[in-house]
Write an enzyme that holds these catalytic residues in place. Structure first.
Site, PDB file in Angstrom:
ATOM      1  N   TYR A 285       0.824  -1.206   0.000  1.00  0.00           N
ATOM      2  CA  TYR A 285       0.000   0.000   0.000  1.00  0.00           C
ATOM      3  C   TYR A 285       0.856   1.253   0.000  1.00  0.00           C
ATOM      4  O   TYR A 285       2.077   1.190   0.138  1.00  0.00           O
ATOM      5  CB  TYR A 285      -0.962  -0.004   1.196  1.00  0.00           C
ATOM      6  CG  TYR A 285      -0.339   0.297   2.549  1.00  0.00           C
ATOM      7  CD1 TYR A 285       0.524  -0.608   3.164  1.00  0.00           C
ATOM      8  CD2 TYR A 285      -0.612   1.490   3.215  1.00  0.00           C
ATOM      9  CE1 TYR A 285       1.085  -0.325   4.416  1.00  0.00           C
ATOM     10  CE2 TYR A 285      -0.062   1.771   4.459  1.00  0.00           C
ATOM     11  CZ  TYR A 285       0.794   0.865   5.057  1.00  0.00           C
ATOM     12  OH  TYR A 285       1.343   1.137   6.277  1.00  0.00           O
TER      13      TYR A 285
ATOM     14  N   LYS B  62       6.327  -1.613   1.861  1.00  0.00           N
ATOM     15  CA  LYS B  62       5.125  -1.106   2.531  1.00  0.00           C
ATOM     16  C   LYS B  62       4.008  -2.139   2.360  1.00  0.00           C
ATOM     17  O   LYS B  62       3.057  -1.953   1.589  1.00  0.00           O
ATOM     18  CB  LYS B  62       4.743   0.281   1.963  1.00  0.00           C
ATOM     19  CG  LYS B  62       3.970   1.131   2.959  1.00  0.00           C
ATOM     20  CD  LYS B  62       4.017   2.595   2.590  1.00  0.00           C
ATOM     21  CE  LYS B  62       3.032   3.444   3.387  1.00  0.00           C
ATOM     22  NZ  LYS B  62       3.163   3.373   4.834  1.00  0.00           N
TER      23      LYS B  62
ATOM     24  N   GLU C 177      12.497   2.880  14.259  1.00  0.00           N
ATOM     25  CA  GLU C 177      11.449   3.788  13.761  1.00  0.00           C
ATOM     26  C   GLU C 177      10.236   3.604  14.662  1.00  0.00           C
ATOM     27  O   GLU C 177      10.268   2.794  15.597  1.00  0.00           O
ATOM     28  CB  GLU C 177      11.106   3.517  12.289  1.00  0.00           C
ATOM     29  CG  GLU C 177      10.532   2.142  12.010  1.00  0.00           C
ATOM     30  CD  GLU C 177      10.059   1.942  10.558  1.00  0.00           C
ATOM     31  OE1 GLU C 177       9.842   2.924   9.829  1.00  0.00           O
ATOM     32  OE2 GLU C 177       9.883   0.768  10.178  1.00  0.00           O
TER      33      GLU C 177
ATOM     34  N   LEU D 138      10.970   1.516   7.067  1.00  0.00           N
ATOM     35  CA  LEU D 138      10.342   2.018   5.844  1.00  0.00           C
ATOM     36  C   LEU D 138      11.053   3.300   5.406  1.00  0.00           C
ATOM     37  O   LEU D 138      11.249   4.201   6.230  1.00  0.00           O
ATOM     38  CB  LEU D 138       8.858   2.316   6.103  1.00  0.00           C
ATOM     39  CG  LEU D 138       8.104   2.660   4.822  1.00  0.00           C
ATOM     40  CD1 LEU D 138       7.797   1.385   4.043  1.00  0.00           C
ATOM     41  CD2 LEU D 138       6.835   3.420   5.115  1.00  0.00           C
TER      42      LEU D 138
HETATM   43  N1  PDD Z   1       2.730   4.935   7.596  1.00  0.00           N
HETATM   44  N2  PDD Z   1       7.468   3.790   9.029  1.00  0.00           N
HETATM   45  C1  PDD Z   1       6.330   3.060   9.046  1.00  0.00           C
HETATM   46  C2  PDD Z   1       6.372   1.698   9.633  1.00  0.00           C
HETATM   47  C3  PDD Z   1       5.157   3.605   8.513  1.00  0.00           C
HETATM   48  O1  PDD Z   1       4.025   2.864   8.516  1.00  0.00           O
HETATM   49  C4  PDD Z   1       5.154   4.928   7.996  1.00  0.00           C
HETATM   50  C5  PDD Z   1       3.934   5.571   7.402  1.00  0.00           C
HETATM   51  C6  PDD Z   1       6.364   5.654   8.005  1.00  0.00           C
HETATM   52  C7  PDD Z   1       6.462   7.042   7.439  1.00  0.00           C
HETATM   53  O2  PDD Z   1       6.470   7.046   6.016  1.00  0.00           O
HETATM   54  P1  PDD Z   1       5.918   8.297   5.189  1.00  0.00           P
HETATM   55  O3  PDD Z   1       6.642   9.491   5.683  1.00  0.00           O
HETATM   56  O4  PDD Z   1       6.248   7.991   3.790  1.00  0.00           O
HETATM   57  O5  PDD Z   1       4.444   8.399   5.449  1.00  0.00           O
HETATM   58  C8  PDD Z   1       7.494   5.042   8.518  1.00  0.00           C
HETATM   59  C9  PDD Z   1       1.523   5.382   6.945  1.00  0.00           C
HETATM   60  C10 PDD Z   1       1.231   6.831   7.096  1.00  0.00           C
HETATM   61  C11 PDD Z   1       0.389   4.477   7.357  1.00  0.00           C
HETATM   62  O6  PDD Z   1       0.649   3.298   7.506  1.00  0.00           O
HETATM   63  O7  PDD Z   1      -0.747   4.938   7.481  1.00  0.00           O
END
Ligand code: PDD
Length: 287
Positions: free
Chosen positions: A32, A147, A179, A203
């Site tokens: 996703y 992701k 993270e 991620l």
């Molecule tokens: N999640 N690390 C993890 C495990 C994440 O699920 C996310 C974002 C990030 C940050 O990535 P980005 O800056 O590209 O949003 C880091 C999204 C927002 C979610 O699962 O809803």
């Protein structure tokens, strides 16, 4: 009623249905993206599409659309939904095979789904006071750079954080802070901004990359290097970044105040740079 996109057509979200045989439902077999929208414009679309391609390659699902087809569909999805600031969610699963079997099916089309909701970044005074977090063992798998929709560990960890009356769990793997359960991690120590390097343990966040870019462009010293878990409580500042959270200052970790228990000076500087950038996206002057 919001509008969704499912397998090639727009329809009301409530009418978007997939088979119970979909491998997303049976196996969590899919990937996703979450893409913020500012002023009706998709934020860092090329980076999000690049990560989407990388996730698809990583789980061996062929990309169902070209970048220009994704872009056209996503812009129409945004236009069909209300509000100028949105969060687009897209998901691609390996599709629905006639029979449940772990092995990849042949001749099955991926299921492609998109929806968009209001982007609700909490920018009120209370949120600017910062959030609390806890540290937890990282119980996830070894492909955290993808992701994947298979988020049960993240769900369990986040729930534990919420039940501890905190906003997020910072995950510890082999003595290193990696993270958050749904966010990337930064610390500030003696004026230096530090975030763990990209690897299969985390991620590659699009928000993270922009924060690094803003640091580089504004002479803020930064380093991509491991963060020993023991350094967290000694940090002057801790931030969590994500598409839906932007940059969130952590003021208390495991019941201990970080810095002086208030969002720190570098956060105050970075959040202005970040919001200037999102305002430029709104005006169509940045992606
Ligand atoms: N999640 N690390 C993890 C495990 C994440 O699920 C996310 C974002 C990030 C940050 O990535 P980005 O800056 O590209 O949003 C880091 C999204 C927002 C979610 O699962 O809803």
């Amino acid at each position: 009623m919001s509008t969704a996109w499912l397998n090639g057509r727009f329809l009301p979200l409530a009418d978007a249905h997939v088979s119970v045989l979909d491998r997303g439902f049976l196996f969590g077999d899919g990937i996703y993206e979450v893409i913020p929208v500012y002023g009706g414009r998709l934020f860092r679309l090329s980076q999000h599409l690049k990560r989407l391609r990388n996730s698809l390659d990583g789980v061996r699902i062929s990309n169902p659309m070209s970048d220009s087809e994704w872009e056209a569909m996503l812009n129409e999805l945004v236009a069909r939904n209300e509000g100028s600031d949105q969060a687009v969610y897209l998901q691609v699963t390996r599709g629905a095979a006639p029979k449940r079997d772990h092995a990849f099916p042949t001749g099955v089309q991926p299921t492609v789904f998109g929806m968009s909701n209001a982007l609700t970044v909490n920018r009120d005074a209370a949120a600017e006071q910062g959030v609390r977090a806890i540290t937890l063992d990282d119980i996830r798998w070894s492909l955290c750079n993808l992701k994947a929709i298979t988020l049960l560990p993240n769900v369990m960890l986040r729930q534990q954080a919420i039940e501890a009356d905190t906003a997020e769990a910072i995950l510890i793997n082999n003595g290193k802070a990696i993270e958050g359960a749904a966010s990337n991690l930064f610390i500030v120590k003696n004026g230096l901004l530090i975030t763990p390097p990209n690897s299969n343990c985390l991620l590659p966040g699009v928000t993270r990359d922009l924060v690094i870019e803003l640091a580089a462009n504004n002479s803020i010293p930064y380093r991509e290097t491991d963060i020993p878990a023991d350094d967290l409580l000694q940090a002057d500042e801790i931030w969590l970044t994500s598409s839906t959270r932007e940059i969130s200052p952590v003021i208390q970790l495991d019941n201990t105040a970080i810095g002086d228990g208030k969002p720190g000076p570098l956060w105050n500087k970075m959040i202005v740079l970040y919001r200037d950038y999102t305002d430029a996206v709104r005006r169509g002057e940045a992606e």
